[in-house]
Design an enzyme around this catalytic site. Structure first.
Site: not given
Ligand code: BGC
Length: 257
Positions: A145, A158
């Site tokens: 991410s 996360y």
């Molecule tokens: C997350 C989303 C978020 C996006 C941008 C992703 O990794 O799962 O919830 O909107 O990042 O911030």
């Protein structure tokens, strides 16, 4: 579409929705045989598999909880048994849970870290052991991410998991290179998928987010799938240990008014 993945066998964790499904759909169009795993919703997943098989593609689904070591191993073994030796593992399954840092419970922590990091770690290990036995190389693609780099307040679990994925990708690129196995991450920004349903349904938050994205739109699973095709294909054979951002410019968007 071309046949850039003709004959390749690809295992995708969590491929029955969101980015994983987008990748599975694109991969069968490119000639790959695809195995997905799912936690629940057997009937829904069976429909997904039927869709993937349209036009004669090979696709299977295996029920597995990626946070459980034995399930991850079974997913790898079952994929190889039904489709033949695996060329590419895509660690896609991921979850997130919003909470103020001081309210994060042990259960929240375990939920996020067990899927996003522990699960990814041990499925990767199962894949590597399998390839060693089969005397085969391979490719590993992790769905990380932008939050492997970018803070995401209220999502500390996360961020901790994705920071871990970043370093695991770098570390394993060195350790697995002698085995002929490459490992890279794709770091999506805001993509329209079930993981951010709450955000998509909140016009105020959505507007604020779009203002932070230089390309002024959310991404689609297909934006991520096309990078996954490249990383899974022979065209990327000299790339390992790196992260490709697919985020419309979100990560480095700093502006002074
Ligand atoms: C997350 C989303 C978020 C996006 C941008 C992703 O990794 O799962 O919830 O909107 O990042 O911030």
């Amino acid at each position: 579409m071309s046949n850039r993945l003709q004959g390749k066998v690809v295992a995708i964790t969590g491929g029955n929705q969101g980015i994983g499904l987008g990748i599975a759909q694109r991969f069968v169009q490119e000639g790959a045989a695809v195995s997905i795993c799912y936690l629940s919703d057997k009937p829904g997943t069976e429909k997904v598999v039927e869709g993937l098989r349209a036009n004669g593609a090979k696709a299977i689904a295996v029920q597995a909880d990626v946070s459980k070591l034995a399930d991850g191993q079974r997913f790898v073994e079952e994929t190889a048994r039904q489709l033949g030796e695996i060329d590419v593992l895509i660690n896609n399954a991921g979850v997130e849970k919003r909470a103020e840092f001081w309210e994060v419970t042990e259960a929240d922590y375990d939920f996020v870290l067990n899927v996003n990091l522990k699960g990814l770690f041990f499925i990767t290990q199962a894949f590597v052991k399998h390839q060693m036995k089969a005397k085969a190389g391979g490719k590993i693609i992790n769905l990380s991410s932008v939050h492997e780099e970018l803070p995401f307040p209220h999502f500390a679990t996360y961020c901790a998991s994705k920071g871990g994925v970043k370093m695991l990708t770098r570390d394993l690129s060195i350790e697995l290179a002698p085995l002929g196995i490459t490992i890279n991450s794709i770091a999506p920004g805001a993509i329209e998928t079930p993981i951010n349903k709450a955000l998509l349904n909140d016009p105020v938050k959505l507007k604020a987010l779009l203002e932070n994205i230089p390309l002024k739109r959310l991404g689609e699973p297909s934006d991520v799938a096309s990078v996954a095709v490249f990383l899974a294909s022979d065209e990327s054979s000299y790339i390992t240990g790196t992260t490709i951002f697919v985020d419309g410019g979100l990560l480095w968007n700093y502006q002074e008014q």
